[in-house]
Design a protein around this motif. Structure first.
Motif, PDB file in Angstrom:
ATOM      1  N   ALA A  74      -5.766   1.887  -0.569  1.00 25.22           N
ATOM      2  CA  ALA A  74      -5.112   0.687  -0.034  1.00 25.22           C
ATOM      3  C   ALA A  74      -4.089   0.113  -1.012  1.00 25.22           C
ATOM      4  O   ALA A  74      -3.253  -0.699  -0.634  1.00 25.22           O
ATOM      5  CB  ALA A  74      -6.160  -0.367   0.322  1.00 25.22           C
ATOM      6  N   ARG A 101       2.377  -8.960   5.823  1.00 29.36           N
ATOM      7  CA  ARG A 101       1.074  -8.708   5.193  1.00 29.36           C
ATOM      8  C   ARG A 101       1.064  -7.326   4.540  1.00 29.36           C
ATOM      9  O   ARG A 101       0.594  -7.157   3.421  1.00 29.36           O
ATOM     10  CB  ARG A 101      -0.035  -8.805   6.240  1.00 29.36           C
ATOM     11  CG  ARG A 101      -1.411  -8.715   5.652  1.00 29.36           C
ATOM     12  CD  ARG A 101      -2.469  -8.706   6.745  1.00 29.36           C
ATOM     13  NE  ARG A 101      -2.474  -7.435   7.430  1.00 29.36           N
ATOM     14  CZ  ARG A 101      -3.027  -7.225   8.622  1.00 29.36           C
ATOM     15  NH1 ARG A 101      -3.595  -8.217   9.273  1.00 29.36           N
ATOM     16  NH2 ARG A 101      -3.001  -6.032   9.168  1.00 29.36           N
ATOM     17  N   ARG A 151     -10.431   1.527  -1.419  1.00 27.63           N
ATOM     18  CA  ARG A 151      -9.672   0.484  -2.095  1.00 27.63           C
ATOM     19  C   ARG A 151      -8.485   1.038  -2.863  1.00 27.63           C
ATOM     20  O   ARG A 151      -7.397   0.474  -2.869  1.00 27.63           O
ATOM     21  CB  ARG A 151     -10.595  -0.262  -3.054  1.00 27.63           C
ATOM     22  CG  ARG A 151     -10.582  -1.764  -2.893  1.00 27.63           C
ATOM     23  CD  ARG A 151     -11.682  -2.369  -3.723  1.00 27.63           C
ATOM     24  NE  ARG A 151     -11.160  -2.947  -4.952  1.00 27.63           N
ATOM     25  CZ  ARG A 151     -10.606  -4.145  -5.021  1.00 27.63           C
ATOM     26  NH1 ARG A 151     -10.491  -4.876  -3.943  1.00 27.63           N
ATOM     27  NH2 ARG A 151     -10.170  -4.621  -6.147  1.00 27.63           N
ATOM     28  N   LYS A 178      -6.942  -7.370  -5.951  1.00 23.88           N
ATOM     29  CA  LYS A 178      -7.649  -8.470  -6.575  1.00 23.88           C
ATOM     30  C   LYS A 178      -9.104  -8.113  -6.849  1.00 23.88           C
ATOM     31  O   LYS A 178      -9.738  -7.424  -6.054  1.00 23.88           O
ATOM     32  CB  LYS A 178      -7.640  -9.707  -5.651  1.00 23.88           C
ATOM     33  CG  LYS A 178      -6.290 -10.100  -5.137  1.00 23.88           C
ATOM     34  CD  LYS A 178      -5.369 -10.554  -6.226  1.00 23.88           C
ATOM     35  CE  LYS A 178      -5.789 -11.910  -6.777  1.00 23.88           C
ATOM     36  NZ  LYS A 178      -4.822 -12.369  -7.799  1.00 23.88           N
ATOM     37  N   MET A 231      -3.955 -11.861   2.699  1.00 22.62           N
ATOM     38  CA  MET A 231      -4.937 -10.778   2.821  1.00 22.62           C
ATOM     39  C   MET A 231      -4.415  -9.487   2.200  1.00 22.62           C
ATOM     40  O   MET A 231      -5.180  -8.700   1.651  1.00 22.62           O
ATOM     41  CB  MET A 231      -5.204 -10.466   4.296  1.00 22.62           C
ATOM     42  CG  MET A 231      -6.077 -11.427   5.000  1.00 22.62           C
ATOM     43  SD  MET A 231      -6.219 -10.817   6.691  1.00 22.62           S
ATOM     44  CE  MET A 231      -7.122 -12.178   7.397  1.00 22.62           C
ATOM     45  N   ALA A 236      -0.584  -0.343   6.124  1.00 18.02           N
ATOM     46  CA  ALA A 236      -0.308   0.019   7.513  1.00 18.02           C
ATOM     47  C   ALA A 236      -0.158  -1.210   8.381  1.00 18.02           C
ATOM     48  O   ALA A 236      -0.779  -2.238   8.128  1.00 18.02           O
ATOM     49  CB  ALA A 236      -1.446   0.901   8.055  1.00 18.02           C
ATOM     50  N   GLN A 244       1.111  -6.106   0.279  1.00 18.71           N
ATOM     51  CA  GLN A 244       0.188  -5.126  -0.299  1.00 18.71           C
ATOM     52  C   GLN A 244       0.904  -4.236  -1.321  1.00 18.71           C
ATOM     53  O   GLN A 244       0.264  -3.435  -1.984  1.00 18.71           O
ATOM     54  CB  GLN A 244      -0.365  -4.275   0.855  1.00 18.71           C
ATOM     55  CG  GLN A 244      -1.803  -3.839   0.705  1.00 18.71           C
ATOM     56  CD  GLN A 244      -2.315  -3.225   2.002  1.00 18.71           C
ATOM     57  OE1 GLN A 244      -1.996  -3.703   3.089  1.00 18.71           O
ATOM     58  NE2 GLN A 244      -3.111  -2.182   1.892  1.00 18.71           N
ATOM     59  N   THR A 268      -5.517  -8.383  -1.205  1.00 15.68           N
ATOM     60  CA  THR A 268      -6.924  -8.083  -1.474  1.00 15.68           C
ATOM     61  C   THR A 268      -7.174  -6.806  -2.293  1.00 15.68           C
ATOM     62  O   THR A 268      -7.915  -6.850  -3.257  1.00 15.68           O
ATOM     63  CB  THR A 268      -7.735  -8.046  -0.166  1.00 15.68           C
ATOM     64  OG1 THR A 268      -7.446  -9.236   0.559  1.00 15.68           O
ATOM     65  CG2 THR A 268      -9.221  -7.966  -0.444  1.00 15.68           C
ATOM     66  N   PRO A 269      -6.555  -5.671  -1.930  1.00 15.75           N
ATOM     67  CA  PRO A 269      -6.889  -4.470  -2.705  1.00 15.75           C
ATOM     68  C   PRO A 269      -6.472  -4.554  -4.175  1.00 15.75           C
ATOM     69  O   PRO A 269      -6.940  -3.767  -4.993  1.00 15.75           O
ATOM     70  CB  PRO A 269      -6.112  -3.356  -1.981  1.00 15.75           C
ATOM     71  CG  PRO A 269      -5.135  -4.030  -1.102  1.00 15.75           C
ATOM     72  CD  PRO A 269      -5.706  -5.363  -0.770  1.00 15.75           C
ATOM     73  N   THR A 325      -7.446  -0.571   6.230  1.00 17.10           N
ATOM     74  CA  THR A 325      -6.198  -0.239   5.537  1.00 17.10           C
ATOM     75  C   THR A 325      -5.954  -1.170   4.355  1.00 17.10           C
ATOM     76  O   THR A 325      -5.111  -0.898   3.522  1.00 17.10           O
ATOM     77  CB  THR A 325      -4.959  -0.327   6.459  1.00 17.10           C
ATOM     78  OG1 THR A 325      -4.738  -1.693   6.819  1.00 17.10           O
ATOM     79  CG2 THR A 325      -5.128   0.508   7.696  1.00 17.10           C
ATOM     80  N   MET A 326      -6.705  -2.285   4.293  1.00 23.34           N
ATOM     81  CA  MET A 326      -6.559  -3.171   3.131  1.00 23.34           C
ATOM     82  C   MET A 326      -7.709  -2.969   2.148  1.00 23.34           C
ATOM     83  O   MET A 326      -7.975  -3.817   1.295  1.00 23.34           O
ATOM     84  CB  MET A 326      -6.449  -4.627   3.587  1.00 23.34           C
ATOM     85  CG  MET A 326      -5.089  -4.912   4.234  1.00 23.34           C
ATOM     86  SD  MET A 326      -4.861  -6.630   4.713  1.00 23.34           S
ATOM     87  CE  MET A 326      -5.660  -6.659   6.294  1.00 23.34           C
ATOM     88  N   GLY A 327      -8.394  -1.847   2.286  1.00 28.90           N
ATOM     89  CA  GLY A 327      -9.316  -1.446   1.237  1.00 28.90           C
ATOM     90  C   GLY A 327     -10.778  -1.759   1.473  1.00 28.90           C
ATOM     91  O   GLY A 327     -11.592  -1.651   0.556  1.00 28.90           O
TER      92      GLY A 327
END
Lengths: 266, 371
Positions: free
Chosen positions: A83, A159, A80, A113, A107, A88, A163, A110-111, B260-262
């Protein structure tokens, strides 16, 4: 390092070797991306570009060598935490689940939140500007799985932008894009306050948009440096097995590669 | 007029109708949840009122509120009616709601976890695994965990079957629909055969017949003492899945993208497999294997609220509860006084639904790589 830190990340790939069975996918590759640089990976099919990128965004673990993100070993950081620094755009098809474009871009938040936290106006702003950067605002409410290939690719890039990465890794981001969007997407990536590492097929785009290139051949780095220094007919003949002419484009000042087919047109 | 209309050509045609985005989606979610909650109340009332002895809805509420200790209506009903509503029908309606809700959220989560729209506990042999586990306990008379033995064994069976199906269906990091469904069917067939073998060779004749009826899925025979276990399992399941809803969304983007999003995909999937097996096991132990609810509900619900799990999960739970209450009402009234196993009815609805879904995906699959 705090969550709001937006200083571009420094990436160091240190003698990374990756094997699949007896085959070397990546052999002793060393690569650096200084904070804010745009680095291009070029090379023929199967030269190891995607595999190398996978070791950076942490899907394939190197057999030997290290991937260092701002000095930290990417493979020992919590997923996390990584991220929040590295985003990527991968080549991996999405399943069929009726998500709207906006939800796909969301999405990316997310990392940042906590698990039960709702989407704040701040998130909504970030999602909007990510969509704007890839010229996809008008797609926001459309079902993702009914977009064209190029539209989807832009949404996936949005997306990754949502991030808020300080290092962005992209595998063939211009795939499926028409010329106008190839240019606008690569332009947007260059303007990001982030370090960018991307694999590209098109040598001319790579030469124009990247600060430095790494040329991969059979999993090894054959050449690296500023495009104008390394893109030579000799290198292209060696790596791609094709005769080419390299000129400096009179308008852009970037190297211009023209491939010369073996047989002249009849 | 014509000038004004041509002056702003684009504004009216901006594509906003299919919106599942956050703004409109949220109001739609609110309305959907409200409608479904009202439907649930109506359905529960119907479930308490309809049966061999008909109780008028007004009286149903009198009896229910009386039983809850609020006496706003002078009791004008017989003790027998009160017993029928409170002790016979109420636990059954509740078990129906709990099981329907549970199967719907399990189906939703399973579809995200294996990234396949045809996933469902019954189709994947998970329910068969749970049945086999539970039946072994009955046939061999094992009571290692006291009254919860049945549920524990069903959980173990469900987890075993799920892992087996997952391992056989997965090749090169991908699960195609055909492989998934085929391994599910094959493993379910083997497990069911073993189960039949157990039942046929056991010398406990009467029990075998009771178990056979149970393997078709049914809500009869529940009472207030046995209701707490499936209810707790459901609450645990929904609670954990709601907390993990964002992560379930990430899986829709693909495994590499999710990581990649954790998201630590392998660990997340392993933990949820255990949770889903646990809930499936407990539900199957209580109500038998009931098929297709977990397949139908998520898909129907996504048509209304989109694919975000924060919206799909609560909606699917309510929808599943309503659906199974009505399926059970049908099961005990269509051929009264005989009772049809509710699993037979859900399969009657679900089978055609499955075929439709398969054909739809095959049509869509050509341009999106879902094999």
């Amino acid at each position: 390092m705090t969550a709001t830190d937006t200083t571009p990340t420094e990436l160091r790939v240190d003698s990374v070797t990756l094997t699949a069975g007896a085959r070397h996918l990546v052999r002793d590759v060393t690569l650096t991306a200084r904070p804010g640089e745009t680095i291009g990976l070029v090379g023929p099919n199967g030269s190891g570009k995607s595999s190398l990128l996978r070791t950076v965004y942490r899907v394939l673990r190197p057999d030997t060598g290290q991937v260092r993100v701002d000095g930290d070993d990417a493979w020992s950081l919590p997923v996390r935490q990584l991220a929040r620094t590295v985003a990527a755009v991968v080549q991996d098809s999405a399943a069929d689940f009726d998500l709207a474009v906006r939800e796909v871009v969301a999405m990316g938040r997310t990392p940042h939140k906590r698990l039960l936290a709702g989407d704040t106006p701040e998130d909504a702003d970030l999602i909007d500007s990510a969509l704007l950067a890839v010229d996809a605002v008008h797609l926001a409410d459309r079902p993702f799985d009914r977009l064209s290939g190029g539209e989807r690719q832009r949404v996936l890039i949005a997306r990754a932008l949502a991030q808020q990465p300080t290092l962005l890794v992209l595998d063939e981001p211009t795939n499926h894009l028409d010329i106008r969007h190839q240019l606008s997407v690569l332009g947007a990536l260059r303007r990001l306050p982030a370090t960018v590492l991307l694999a590209l097929h098109d040598l001319n785009l790579a030469a124009y948009y990247c600060d430095r290139l790494y040329v991969l051949h059979d999993g090894e780095v054959t050449a690296s440096g500023p495009p104008a220094e390394i893109l030579t007919p000799r290198l292209l003949a060696e790596v791609y097995g094709v005769a080419a002419e390299v000129t400096t484009h009179p308008r852009t000042g970037a190297p211009q590669v023209t491939f010369l087919p073996e047989e002249p047109r009849s | 007029m014509t000038q004004a209309a041509t002056g702003t050509p684009a504004e009216g045609t901006v594509q906003r109708r299919k919106s599942t985005g956050s703004g409109q989606g949220r109001t739609r979610l609110g309305v959907t949840l409200l409608v479904l909650t009202a439907l649930l109340v109506v359905s529960a009332t119907a479930g308490l009122a309809i049966g061999s002895v008909h109780v008028p809805p007004g009286q149903v509420w009198g009896i229910v509120t009386h039983a809850l200790g609020a006496d706003w209506q002078q009791p004008d009903w017989s003790r027998a009616r009160e017993t029928i509503v409170v002790d016979v029908r109420a636990p059954r309606v509740l078990l129906g709601a709990v099981t329907g809700a549970g199967l719907a959220v399990i189906g939703t989560a399973l579809q995200a976890l294996v990234r396949n729209p045809l996933a469902e506990p019954y189709l994947l042999g998970v329910s068969s695994g749970a049945s086999l586990g539970a039946v072994s306990v009955i046939v061999f008379g094992v009571t290692l965990f006291g009254p919860a033995s049945l549920s524990v064994a069903a959980f173990v069976g469900a987890l075993g079957a799920l892992l087996l199906v997952y391992a056989t269906a997965r090749t090169g990091g991908r699960i195609t629909s055909s492989r998934l469904v085929l391994s599910g069917v094959a493993i379910a067939a083997v497990l069911t055969a073993v189960l039949d073998l157990l039942l046929l060779t056991t010398d406990r004749g009467n029990e075998a017949r009771a178990v056979l009826a149970w393997t078709l899925g049914g809500l009869g025979g529940v009472n207030w003492d046995t209701l707490w276990l499936p209810s707790t399992a459901l609450l645990l399941g929904i609670g954990v899945l709601m907390v993990q809803a964002r992560n379930l969304n990430l899986l829709l983007a693909g495994e590499e993208a999710a990581s990649t999003m954790g998201l630590d995909v392998a660990r997340f999937r392993a933990r949820l497999f255990v949770l889903l097996s646990l809930v499936t096991g407990v539900l199957v132990a209580a109500a038998g294997p009931i098929g297709f609810v977990g397949l139908m509900m998520p898909h129907i619900v996504r048509l209304f609220v989109g694919g975000d799990h924060r919206r799909v999960l609560p909606t699917a739970a309510l929808g599943g509860a309503v659906f199974l209450i009505w399926a059970d009402i049908a099961a005990r009234t269509i051929a009264a006084p005989m009772e049809i196993p509710v699993g037979v009815l859900t399969a009657l609805c679900g089978g055609p639904f499955f075929l439709w879904l398969m054909r739809r995906d095959a049509r869509r699959g050509t341009d999106r790589g879902v094999a």
